[in-house]
Enzyme design. Structure first.
Site, PDB file in Angstrom:
ATOM      1  N   THR A  29       0.857  -1.187   0.000  1.00 28.74           N
ATOM      2  CA  THR A  29       0.000   0.000   0.000  1.00 28.74           C
ATOM      3  C   THR A  29       0.891   1.234   0.000  1.00 28.74           C
ATOM      4  OG1 THR A  29      -0.167  -0.045   2.415  1.00 28.74           O
ATOM      5  CG2 THR A  29      -1.967  -1.071   1.176  1.00 28.74           C
ATOM      6  N   ASP A  30       0.335   2.334  -0.475  1.00 25.02           N
ATOM      7  CA  ASP A  30       1.059   3.593  -0.551  1.00 25.02           C
ATOM      8  C   ASP A  30       0.955   4.377   0.745  1.00 25.02           C
ATOM      9  OD1 ASP A  30       1.808   3.109  -3.202  1.00 25.02           O
ATOM     10  OD2 ASP A  30       0.016   4.095  -4.000  1.00 25.02           O
ATOM     11  N   LYS A  31       1.615   5.509   0.780  1.00 19.26           N
ATOM     12  CA  LYS A  31       1.612   6.404   1.931  1.00 19.26           C
ATOM     13  C   LYS A  31       0.182   6.770   2.327  1.00 19.26           C
ATOM     14  CE  LYS A  31       3.333  10.886   3.444  1.00 19.26           C
ATOM     15  NZ  LYS A  31       4.141  12.050   3.107  1.00 19.26           N
ATOM     16  N   GLY A  32      -0.104   6.617   3.630  1.00 20.44           N
ATOM     17  CA  GLY A  32      -1.399   7.016   4.162  1.00 20.44           C
ATOM     18  C   GLY A  32      -2.548   6.067   3.898  1.00 20.44           C
ATOM     19  N   VAL A  33      -2.303   4.953   3.220  1.00 17.34           N
ATOM     20  CA  VAL A  33      -3.362   4.000   2.859  1.00 17.34           C
ATOM     21  C   VAL A  33      -3.515   2.962   3.968  1.00 17.34           C
ATOM     22  CG1 VAL A  33      -4.059   2.249   1.173  1.00 17.34           C
ATOM     23  CG2 VAL A  33      -2.980   4.373   0.398  1.00 17.34           C
TER      24      VAL A  33
END
Length: 128
Positions: free
Chosen positions: A65-69
């Site tokens: 997952t990406d940043k903040g996900v």
């Protein structure tokens, strides 16, 4: 060398990604994997000689997952020290050493050849 007998397991876990720069380790970012590895080490699941070297313990993630996900469910396969991985309270011991925004839901023994990335039968993402 690695701290004792190891057991290959699948860890099902979830997290709130608000404070993290994604799941996967990334130099210069504080990631979910950084926090998860540290918590597992502090729980006695990873030997000192293997801490910081995910490849030594065959760490494989099913999805990134990406940043903040956030992730409701994800899986890693990993070789953990059997003294903890085999314990009935393994999940509670792991969670006691993890930040509140990362939770292990299940620790399941798997075959030596199991790989969370290659053997995932699907990935599902929802964008709100």
């Amino acid at each position: 060398a690695g701290g004792g007998t190891k057991r290959k397991v699948a860890l099902m876990f979830g997290y709130s990604g608000t404070k993290y720069g994604g799941l996967q380790k990334n130099p210069g970012q504080h990631t979910v994997e950084d926090a998860l590895e540290k918590g597992l080490y502090e729980a006695g699941c990873i030997g000192e000689a293997n801490y910081g070297f995910l490849q030594k313990i065959q760490w494989q993630r099913a999805a990134r997952t990406d940043k903040g996900v956030h992730a409701l469910g994800n899986c890693i396969s990993v070789r953990l020290l059997a003294k903890v991985a085999d314990a009935e309270d393994a999940v509670a011991v792991m969670n006691a050493h993890l930040p509140e925004d990362i939770r292990v839901f299940e620790c399941v023994k798997v075959t030596k050849s199991f790989n969370a990335k290659n053997q995932a039968w699907g990935r599902r993402y929802e964008y709100l």
